[in-house]
Design an enzyme around this catalytic site. Sequence first.
Site, PDB file in Angstrom:
ATOM      1  N   THR A 172       9.251  -7.318 -12.621  1.00  0.00           N
ATOM      2  CA  THR A 172       8.674  -8.644 -12.769  1.00  0.00           C
ATOM      3  C   THR A 172       7.741  -8.954 -11.606  1.00  0.00           C
ATOM      4  O   THR A 172       8.127  -8.857 -10.443  1.00  0.00           O
ATOM      5  CB  THR A 172       9.790  -9.700 -12.816  1.00  0.00           C
ATOM      6  OG1 THR A 172      10.661  -9.406 -13.913  1.00  0.00           O
ATOM      7  CG2 THR A 172       9.212 -11.097 -12.978  1.00  0.00           C
TER       8      THR A 172
ATOM      9  N   CYS B 112       4.387   1.055  12.261  1.00  0.00           N
ATOM     10  CA  CYS B 112       5.306   1.897  11.488  1.00  0.00           C
ATOM     11  C   CYS B 112       5.898   3.017  12.327  1.00  0.00           C
ATOM     12  O   CYS B 112       6.935   3.578  11.980  1.00  0.00           O
ATOM     13  CB  CYS B 112       4.580   2.483  10.281  1.00  0.00           C
ATOM     14  SG  CYS B 112       3.898   1.237   9.188  1.00  0.00           S
TER      15      CYS B 112
ATOM     16  N   GLN C 235      -7.011  -1.073   6.001  1.00  0.00           N
ATOM     17  CA  GLN C 235      -7.632  -1.734   7.142  1.00  0.00           C
ATOM     18  C   GLN C 235      -9.082  -2.134   6.876  1.00  0.00           C
ATOM     19  O   GLN C 235      -9.680  -2.869   7.675  1.00  0.00           O
ATOM     20  CB  GLN C 235      -7.568  -0.825   8.370  1.00  0.00           C
ATOM     21  CG  GLN C 235      -6.166  -0.468   8.822  1.00  0.00           C
ATOM     22  CD  GLN C 235      -5.422  -1.630   9.443  1.00  0.00           C
ATOM     23  OE1 GLN C 235      -6.017  -2.621   9.861  1.00  0.00           O
ATOM     24  NE2 GLN C 235      -4.101  -1.512   9.510  1.00  0.00           N
TER      25      GLN C 235
ATOM     26  N   ALA D 157       0.813  -1.214   0.000  1.00  0.00           N
ATOM     27  CA  ALA D 157       0.000   0.000   0.000  1.00  0.00           C
ATOM     28  C   ALA D 157       0.847   1.265   0.000  1.00  0.00           C
ATOM     29  O   ALA D 157       0.445   2.284  -0.552  1.00  0.00           O
ATOM     30  CB  ALA D 157      -0.929   0.004   1.208  1.00  0.00           C
ATOM     31  N   THR D 158       2.023   1.217   0.626  1.00  0.00           N
ATOM     32  CA  THR D 158       2.882   2.409   0.641  1.00  0.00           C
ATOM     33  C   THR D 158       3.243   2.819  -0.781  1.00  0.00           C
ATOM     34  O   THR D 158       3.165   3.997  -1.142  1.00  0.00           O
ATOM     35  CB  THR D 158       4.144   2.149   1.479  1.00  0.00           C
ATOM     36  OG1 THR D 158       3.772   1.966   2.849  1.00  0.00           O
ATOM     37  CG2 THR D 158       5.106   3.329   1.383  1.00  0.00           C
TER      38      THR D 158
ATOM     39  N   HIS E 195      -1.171  -8.211   3.135  1.00  0.00           N
ATOM     40  CA  HIS E 195      -0.862  -8.784   4.449  1.00  0.00           C
ATOM     41  C   HIS E 195      -1.760  -8.267   5.569  1.00  0.00           C
ATOM     42  O   HIS E 195      -1.660  -8.728   6.708  1.00  0.00           O
ATOM     43  CB  HIS E 195       0.623  -8.576   4.809  1.00  0.00           C
ATOM     44  CG  HIS E 195       0.985  -7.198   5.279  1.00  0.00           C
ATOM     45  ND1 HIS E 195       1.158  -6.899   6.615  1.00  0.00           N
ATOM     46  CD2 HIS E 195       1.234  -6.070   4.600  1.00  0.00           C
ATOM     47  CE1 HIS E 195       1.503  -5.628   6.737  1.00  0.00           C
ATOM     48  NE2 HIS E 195       1.556  -5.108   5.529  1.00  0.00           N
TER      49      HIS E 195
END
Length: 367
Positions: free
Chosen positions: A231, A313, A176, A80-81, A195
């Site tokens: 890839t 984080c 989330q 997502a970052t 994840h």
Amino acid sequence: MTAQFLYLDHQATTPLAPEAKAAMLPWLGGPDTSDGLVGFANPHSMHKAGRAAAAAVEVAREQVAGLLPKGGRVIFTSGATEALNQAIRSVTRGAIAYSAIEHSAVVNPALATGAPVQELPVNTAGLVDPEVEIAAGTGLVAVMQVNNEIGTIQPVARLAERAHELGALFLCDAVQGAGKIAPPEHADLIAITAHKLYGPKGIGALWVRDGVKIAALIEGGGQEGGLRSGTLSPALCAGFGAAAALAKERVDADFQHLSGLAELARSILARWTVNGSETARWPGNLNLRLDGLNFPRLLSDCRNIAFSAGSACGSGTGAPSRVLSAIGLDAKTARNSIRLGFGRYTSRDEVEEACRAIEAAAQAQGV
């Protein structure tokens, strides 16, 4: 006898679903090709094995798209970052507005663009006012669907409408919320990651509404329609897809299960105060505070329980949570807070054992 380790940190990451692991295994193959499945093939190669890997990627893309609105496309990213960075750095006009409780993966890229920024405040419940004033000339509004620290669910549908009234795009960090609640239908750009919904680490996606143009963040071989070179891993894609399909299938059952766990936890930690809205929240996230609590001591005394003081984080910085500060808590009170994260595979016995241990450890501190 070693005490059972109890995992209550599902906002940081979720365990890999067995179905996701099973979907990944065929694409983690080694040099043995006797079974006719070359699981290590490059999905961008044109030979038979490459086409098989590419087909697995496209199946996964459709499964992930099943969690998102219709009328858009899924671009695979490393997480997502990366997806949020690509969305934000694609904005070439106007200011950027974001909520005061956005993840740093939104705030820092927005600041790095050099564009004017506006921070949209939240109230003491951790919610953005859907009628908040947004500056004229804004080109992008970014508000997350579910907050990662306090679990509040934002009024993203109305905020997206407000953005469109201004001629701005609406970006939603749905990390989330994806696979757990309905997708943000009116968004133009949505970032998710595998994840946080029982898939593998190292893969996420950016959903782009049809007609919205974005720029490439990574240049190279032109994969993902020229928007994300590099890839792709068929194994990661397959795991992401399987996790997404399972989440869609189990969305109601998971919600009911987590609601029951949250109710149980609240009954045991009844004297603790909830941070954020009591009602507009995801039940798998319970952020609580207790005046006078020494969190480092609590964590040490409960070393067989995985829980946190906030975002993974931001852990280890020593600074008070920016989210808790935004809802009006001073630094001392913010440090009296803990975050418990429940998941699909968390049992009632685990929640009861963990919460009773946390309460006993807090009482041992004399608070």
